[in-house]
Design an enzyme around this catalytic site. Structure first.
Site, mmCIF file in Angstrom:
data_model
loop_
_atom_site.group_PDB
_atom_site.id
_atom_site.type_symbol
_atom_site.label_atom_id
_atom_site.label_comp_id
_atom_site.label_asym_id
_atom_site.label_seq_id
_atom_site.Cartn_x
_atom_site.Cartn_y
_atom_site.Cartn_z
ATOM 1 N N ASP A 2 -7.934 -5.260 4.460
ATOM 2 C CA ASP A 2 -8.178 -6.312 3.472
ATOM 3 C C ASP A 2 -9.066 -5.791 2.341
ATOM 4 O O ASP A 2 -8.799 -6.049 1.160
ATOM 5 C CB ASP A 2 -8.834 -7.515 4.149
ATOM 6 C CG ASP A 2 -9.025 -8.662 3.174
ATOM 7 O OD1 ASP A 2 -8.026 -9.151 2.630
ATOM 8 O OD2 ASP A 2 -10.178 -9.058 2.957
ATOM 9 N N LYS A 32 -8.060 -5.256 -1.744
ATOM 10 C CA LYS A 32 -8.885 -5.745 -2.850
ATOM 11 C C LYS A 32 -9.263 -4.604 -3.796
ATOM 12 O O LYS A 32 -9.248 -4.760 -5.021
ATOM 13 C CB LYS A 32 -10.135 -6.427 -2.301
ATOM 14 C CG LYS A 32 -9.840 -7.716 -1.551
ATOM 15 C CD LYS A 32 -11.096 -8.295 -0.917
ATOM 16 C CE LYS A 32 -10.806 -9.588 -0.164
ATOM 17 N NZ LYS A 32 -12.016 -10.128 0.499
#
Length: 804
Positions: A661, A665
């Site tokens: 994750d 980003k």
């Protein structure tokens, strides 16, 4: 005296007819001098035309005729139409025998609509103790022999009217509209808007105090209320403005109706039979304030295009075109002419388009051989929207609104006065175009139509935030947020007027199976403008719909990070589609939830600022984990369990701990700097030991204690006053195609910006050439449904304000 005119819908059986009788009775018993002009009741004229055509084709029309008679007699105690029905029967039988009919016969047949109507109203009024008299306008209005569109002979008609009304003052005269007769007493009709024309002629001849035109609407509106739900009633108009409306297709008016009123300065009031308390729209000779008054629509029109390079500079081409139009009795409502490459567009009634095409092809036959004319074509799939009162100084606003909604006019036309602009629009798009233009010009609030995909924690919170804030936003910002669709992976709930607070239960009970194409089709079917699609899913497949949504006028907002982290080819393809369709894609919540990070990086990059490095704590979950583990005397598993219990982690915490994750980003920020990195190129330190990476989430949760020794050793190995932080870092030569992307666990001084982080906050350090070693720091809540939803809401408002 006042002239009252009632239209066909007002006179239809049931409520309308009752209201007409009540209106006349009220004025009668108030001793108001009135005369009444009536149209054919209900759909009588259309039904008579159908009977004629069936008779012409030798199709048995008797059943239809019996149904027609039944409707006309409804509510009467006796058959007062025996003579009229007998004559009509003979006329239809004659047409059936001949297999054809002339305009003269057609006028005789359709005249019965008004004759039956006037006799019916007169009879009912007398039954209700109101002295009324059937008045056949064929005795009054004398015309030429142009059957179907006869022109009154003014002097004779005026004398007839004055003589008749002078002798018949003791009763309410119920006059047939639409019809007249020649000097030899042959029945004629006055063409389009004929009943209104009859009433305006009577008003002129009798010097009436006012002409009151009773319809099924409250007056003249800024647009047709049947097409634009937000249309507003116009209180006052001048005759000039009304005439412009009539010229550009306003159904309630016609230029020939207005002219007799202007001559005598007789006010015209448009009223609603079904809403007698409403004052309607008053039309007088007094000028009103300048500005846009209304939108008018012409349908059943065709665009004739004549193209030819060889005609450039040649004289007499326009004269030849209009000679063909004149010879074929074809009126041209709009003409648009090009100069650099000779091209002329003409808008004519669709029923005349074929005749115009044949005439022009014959006229320019030799020019085809010499190749001076390349093509003459007809486009029947058009409509014309005219903005009455629009000048060119502010035309960019409605035009930009159309383009923003992916509606491109085929042609534009400006009148000589510079106060009216007409746009030729594809028939498929004209209703939506009408709503877009009306919203831009007359809308108190800009309407934004939103489809929300995904109503889980973030999506559900967002919906609640919109519903709670909508009225306040409309009041403060002039933006009306209308959520017309809510969808999960299986079902969708539609409401073009906006979903209500009980949407969740309604979706459960009444939601329907769908594909994204159904949402697009619904928006088109209901002509919804200013469309936004919001992706609050975590789906890796839903992003495939982004392109079709953008191609169909939707701007995009997403809390779903997938679209920005899949292949660079898709990333570029999506942006090309967005650019080609002039659509926006906002995703501020993809990194940092509600923090203004992506916008800041975009602005720095677009302004030419050289960003040299970006470093930060990207995950609120891992921020909480290491912020607490670094300073508390607790086992790693204990702190992780606290994060799980607080709902900070995914159901399977390994989705947070594997670093993917954070990597996604970081990749999103890299691509904002035009770097072409792929996800596979990111160096990610997975925080889960290999033995724990496989198996179910349940098994992993049972084995959390196996993490304690590993992370206690890492913690103990730190220097004095250092704390652990799990960061993403973008570095390298960022002028090249690719940068260096790393996700890793590091130790930092406790008194540094990264080290002083608390709770579940995120922090981002942006290093640039201008700022040197002093980074721009953005810090705050970087996780949580409420924060993320608020960030998506911010993107909605950001997009909405661009549409103002």
């Amino acid at each position: 005296m006042k002239i009252l005119k009632f239209g066909g819908k007002s006179l239809a059986n049931g409520e309308g007819l009752q209201k007409v009788i009540q209106t006349i009775a009220q004025k009668y018993f108030n001793n108001e001098p009135i005369a009444v002009v009536v149209s054919a009741r209900g759909n009588a004229t259309d039904e008579l035309v159908i009977l004629l055509k069936k008779a012409q084709a030798n199709i048995n029309f008797q059943a239809d005729f019996e149904q027609f008679k039944k409707y006309q007699l409804e509510g009467l105690k006796e058959n007062i139409f025996e003579e009229e029905f007998s004559v009509l029967q003979k006329l239809l039988e004659g047409v059936s025998l001949l297999g054809d009919y002339s305009d003269k016969i057609k006028d005789q047949v359709i005249a019965f609509g008004e004759i039956l109507s006037a006799k019916y109203v007169s009879y009912v009024l007398n039954e209700n103790s109101i002295k009324a008299q059937f008045t056949d306008s064929r005795q009054l209005i004398k015309t030429d022999i142009n059957f179907g569109n006869a022109q009154p002979i003014d002097a004779v008609s005026k004398r007839n009217v004055l003589d008749y009304f002078e002798k018949n003052t003791d009763k309410v005269n119920i006059v047939t509209g639409f019809i007249g007769s020649t000097l030899h007493n042959e029945t004629t009709t006055l063409g389009r808007n004929g009943s209104n024309y009859t009433a305006s002629l009577l008003a002129n001849y009798l010097n009436a105090e006012e002409f009151q035109n009773y319809t099924h609407v409250d007056g003249i509106f800024t647009a047709n209320p049947d097409l634009v739900a937000d249309a507003k009633k116009i209180e006052r108009l001048s005759f000039n403005e009304a005439n412009e409306l009539a010229n550009f297709g306003a159904q309630i008016l016609h230029a020939k109706t207005i002219i007799p009123l202007v001559e005598k300065n007789i006010p015209l009031r448009i009223l609603n039979t079904f809403n007698p308390e409403n004052d309607g729209t008053l039309i007088t000779s007094e000028q009103t304030n300048e500005g846009i008054k209304s939108l008018s629509v012409l349908t059943n029109v065709s665009l004739i295009n004549l193209e030819g390079r060889g005609l450039l500079g040649k004289t007499g081409v326009d004269a030849r075109i209009f000679r063909v139009m004149a010879e074929n009795d074809i009126s041209v409502s709009i003409i648009s002419q090009g100069s650099s490459e000779r091209g002329i567009g003409l808008v004519v009634n669709s029923d005349k388009a074929s005749k115009a095409l044949v005439g022009l092809e014959k006229e320019f036959e030799n020019d085809f051989y010499t190749k001076d004319v390349n093509k003459i074509s007809v486009n029947d799939n058009i409509a014309v929207i005219s903005i009455i009162g629009q000048d060119l100084t502010n035309f960019h606003k409605p035009y930009t609104a159309l383009i923003r909604n992916k509606i491109t006019p085929i042609l534009l036309n400006n009148t000589v006065t510079g106060r009216n602009i007409s746009l030729i629009i594809s028939q498929d798009e004209f209703k939506r175009a009408l709503n877009v233009i009306h919203g831009e010009i007359f809308g108190v609030a800009k309407k934004i139509n939103i489809a929300i995909f995904g109503h889980g924690t973030v999506g559900g919170t967002l919906i609640s935030q919109i519903l709670e804030s909508a009225k306040n936003i409309e009041k403060r910002k002039g933006i009306k947020l209308n959520v017309f669709a809510i969808a999960n992976s299986k079902k969708v709930l539609f409401n073009k007027f906006g979903i209500s607070e009980n949407w969740k239960a309604t979706l459960e009970d009444k939601g329907q199976d769908y594909k994204v194409e159904d949402v697009i089709a619904y928006a088109k079917e209901h002509h919804l403008e200013n469309l936004i699609a919001i992706d609050n899913t975590a789906s890796s497949t839903f992003i495939e719909n982004y392109i079709s949504l953008a191609e169909n006028s939707f701007d995009l907002i997403s809390s779903n990070k997938v679209a920005n982290t899949v292949s660079y080819d898709f990333y570029k393809k999506l942006r090309k589609v967005l650019k080609d369709n002039q659509k926006e894609y906002l995703y501020e919540t993809n990194v940092g939830a509600g923090l203004p990070l992506i916008d800041t990086i975009k602005l720095l990059h677009l302004s030419g600022e050289n960003i040299t490095k970006i470093k930060g704590v990207f995950s609120g979950t891992l921020s909480y984990l290491f912020n607490n583990f670094s300073v508390e005397n607790k086992k790693f598993s204990e702190v992780l369990q606290e994060a799980i219990d607080k709902g900070f982690t995914e159901p399977d915490p390994r989705e947070d701990l594997n670093g993917n994750d954070v990597g996604r980003k970081l990749l999103i920020l890299a691509r904002e700097l035009d770097l072409q990195n792929e996800f596979e190129e990111i160096q990610i330190q997975n925080l889960i030991p290999e033995p724990l990476r496989e198996g179910s989430a349940t098994d992993f949760l049972k084995r959390l204690s196996e993490l304690d020794g590993i992370y206690q050793n890492i913690k103990d190995a730190q220097g004095p006053n250092e704390v652990l932080r799990y960061i993403g870092e973008l570095s390298g030569d960022l002028h090249q195609d690719k940068g260096k992307l790393e996700v890793k666990l590091i130790s930092v001084p406790a008194n540094s910006a990264l080290g002083s982080l608390k709770g579940s906050d995120s922090i981002f350090e942006i290093y640039t050439e201008s700022y040197g070693e002093q980074p721009i720091v953005i810090q705050g809540a970087g996780a949580g449904a409420s924060v993320t939803a608020r960030g998506v809401f911010g993107d909605i408002l950001r997009l909405s304000e661009k549409k103002l």
